[in-house]
Design an enzyme around this catalytic site. Structure first.
Site, PDB file in Angstrom:
ATOM      1  N   HIS A 201       0.825  -1.217   0.000  1.00 34.58           N
ATOM      2  CA  HIS A 201       0.000   0.000   0.000  1.00 34.58           C
ATOM      3  C   HIS A 201       0.856   1.262   0.000  1.00 34.58           C
ATOM      4  O   HIS A 201       0.424   2.317   0.473  1.00 34.58           O
ATOM      5  CB  HIS A 201      -0.957   0.045   1.204  1.00 34.58           C
ATOM      6  CG  HIS A 201      -1.859  -1.138   1.321  1.00 34.58           C
ATOM      7  ND1 HIS A 201      -3.105  -1.182   0.753  1.00 34.58           N
ATOM      8  CD2 HIS A 201      -1.681  -2.328   1.942  1.00 34.58           C
ATOM      9  CE1 HIS A 201      -3.671  -2.345   1.023  1.00 34.58           C
ATOM     10  NE2 HIS A 201      -2.817  -3.064   1.742  1.00 34.58           N
ATOM     11  N   SER A 331      16.583  17.889 -17.737  1.00 31.83           N
ATOM     12  CA  SER A 331      15.789  19.106 -17.700  1.00 31.83           C
ATOM     13  C   SER A 331      16.461  20.190 -18.530  1.00 31.83           C
ATOM     14  O   SER A 331      17.686  20.308 -18.546  1.00 31.83           O
ATOM     15  CB  SER A 331      15.623  19.605 -16.255  1.00 31.83           C
ATOM     16  OG  SER A 331      14.981  20.857 -16.223  1.00 31.83           O
ATOM     17  N   LYS A 337      19.903  17.706 -13.360  1.00 31.78           N
ATOM     18  CA  LYS A 337      18.795  16.770 -13.159  1.00 31.78           C
ATOM     19  C   LYS A 337      18.899  15.631 -14.171  1.00 31.78           C
ATOM     20  O   LYS A 337      19.108  15.843 -15.357  1.00 31.78           O
ATOM     21  CB  LYS A 337      17.456  17.492 -13.328  1.00 31.78           C
ATOM     22  CG  LYS A 337      16.241  16.709 -12.846  1.00 31.78           C
ATOM     23  CD  LYS A 337      15.002  17.599 -12.870  1.00 31.78           C
ATOM     24  CE  LYS A 337      13.819  16.951 -12.191  1.00 31.78           C
ATOM     25  NZ  LYS A 337      13.328  15.786 -12.952  1.00 31.78           N
TER      26      LYS A 337
END
Length: 479
Positions: A201, A331, A337
């Site tokens: 979960h 990016s 990034k």
């Protein structure tokens, strides 16, 4: 003269020149048609080109190759059975071998979205082979005669779809999935002792090892291979020999069996004649099943790719349990990034395969009486799904999984920090007491080991043994 002797047709395969222009005039049962002078195709293909300016997508090359392979084998068998002249049979066979080998693909201009039986593409192949055979023989070969002898679009075209799909699955997809399974298994072995927090979960659960997780992914891929292999038995059952409606009218009884024996020895597939020709022409259930198996494989790939994205999230503010190979800047505005680009591409492939499968399932329901009339779109989507899954699996294996590394210390820290490790306390102190230990640890910011010892529930030595996350990951129960 055989029953399909081509001298009964008076029209030249090459038609008449339209003056000195780039066109020639071809004739079919509906009249005259202008065809590009250099084209190997004829009147019926030209009509289809003009009638279906729909997508700009041509029929998949794998399907063209399969059609040529079937036509070549059919010509040989028809020659042996005396259905067509021996020299015509050999000329058609040689022409089919050229197409099967990759030549003349530019001579198949018909749009994917065409007549539902694939008749336009079947006639496109007949016309091209007739032209090539006529060049060899020095006399006309009518496309509705010898190239189509003992056949109908209604049994030949679906046979070619099945053959193309089975060939691509065996030659492309299964090896790619095997490579991915191997890469996952190798990484699983490398990370067999890397203990990490399990999650259910998306919440903390009892520990597992990174190797265990990866072994699960490898097993998913392996089971996908098993599913595909199981459906090949039905995919390689071809409707050839049923001709127009399944009765086999105009085809010798032994025709299909001989063609499939000849072809099967070349393509290394267990090709068999349909057990019931009315099922095999009125329905396309085997293609629907194949597409469903492809969707199942896609679901497995999504699970693998998405989990890798989650575990590599970060590098500071995510899980960062693993690191995937840096492949490109992530990016245009944020320096440094790097994104999980291969798993993202795989997830997009999965989306496309889902869409393809929906189209195939809908088209599969279009079997009306003796024929399904959505075969071209079924072929397009099944073959695209096979190609996409093969390429995606290979990229995921080679550009992502093979180069992944693990942050062992972070993984272990997460495992030790998870309140779920209190599960191992149940056999010693009971569920409710263990729940209280978790609540106290969370409220006071302490680890479980400290709380359980301070509470006098276990000695330090007992707590060390019970809260051994490595033992938990192995499934060991502390009594």
């Amino acid at each position: 003269m055989s029953q399909y002797g081509d001298s009964q047709y008076g029209d030249s395969q090459y038609g008449e020149r339209d003056g000195d222009g780039p066109w020639r005039v071809e004739h079919d049962s509906m009249g005259d048609v202008r065809v590009p002078a250099a084209a190997l195709w004829g009147a019926q293909t030209q009509r289809a080109v003009e009638n279906f300016p729909i997508s700009g997508l041509r029929v998949d090359r794998a399907l063209v190759v399969a059609l040529a392979a079937l036509k070549g084998a059919a010509a040989r068998v028809n020659g042996e059975l005396g259905v067509i002249e021996a020299d015509v049979a050999e000329a058609l066979y040689e022409a089919a071998v050229e197409v099967e080998g990759g030549r003349h693909f530019d001579q198949f201009p018909v749009d994917v979205f065409q007549t539902g039986s694939g008749t336009s593409t079947n006639m496109n192949m007949n016309e091209v082979l007739a032209s090539l055979a006529a060049e060899r023989l020095g006399r006309p070969v009518h496309p509705n005669g010898s190239p189509n002898a003992s056949q109908s679009s209604n049994d030949l075209f679906p046979s070619a779809i099945h053959l193309a799909a089975a060939t691509l699955v065996v030659s492309s997809l299964l090896p790619a999935l095997g490579r991915l399974e191997q890469a996952l298994s190798e990484r699983a072995a490398a990370f067999v002792d890397v203990v990490k927090a399990g999650r259910t979960h998306l919440m903390d659960a009892t520990p597992v090892t990174l190797g265990q997780e990866l072994s699960g992914y490898a097993s998913q891929v392996h089971l996908g291979v098993e599913r595909l292999r199981s459906c090949l038995v039905r995919l390689t059952e071809l409707p050839l020999g049923g001709t127009a409606v399944g009765t086999g009218l105009n085809a010798p009884p032994e025709f299909a069996q001989k063609v499939l024996q000849l072809l099967g020895s070349r393509v290394d597939l267990p090709l068999t004649e349909a057990r019931n020709h009315f099922e095999s022409q009125g329905a396309r259930d085997a293609l629907v099943e194949c597409s469903a198996m492809l969707r199942s494989v896609a679901i497995s790939l999504y699970k693998v790719a998405n989990d890798l994205r989650l575990m590599s999230s970060g590098p500071r503010c995510g899980l960062a349990e693993i690191r995937l190979p840096d492949l490109q800047p992530g990016s245009s505005i944020m320096p440094g990034k790097v994104n999980p680009v291969v798993p993202e591409a795989v997830c997009q492939v999965v989306a496309q395969v889902f869409g393809n499968d929906a189209a195939v399932a809908f088209a599969g329901s279009a079997g009306t009486l003796e024929l399904n009339v959505m075969m071209p779109v079924m072929a397009r989507n099944v073959l695209e799904s096979i190609r996409l899954l093969a390429s995606a699996s290979k990229a995921l294996a080679e550009k992502c999984v093979a180069g992944m590394t693990a942050d062992e210390e972070r993984c272990r820290t997460y495992a030790l920090s998870s309140p779920a490790v209190a599960t191992s306390l149940n056999p010693r102190i009971g569920y409710e007491a263990a729940a209280e230990v978790v609540k106290t640890a969370m409220a006071e910011g302490k680890d479980l080991h400290t709380v359980v010892v301070e509470s006098g529930l276990l000695t330090a030595e007992e707590a060390d043994a019970v809260l051994d996350v490595r033992a938990m990951a192995r499934g060991g129960l502390i009594g």
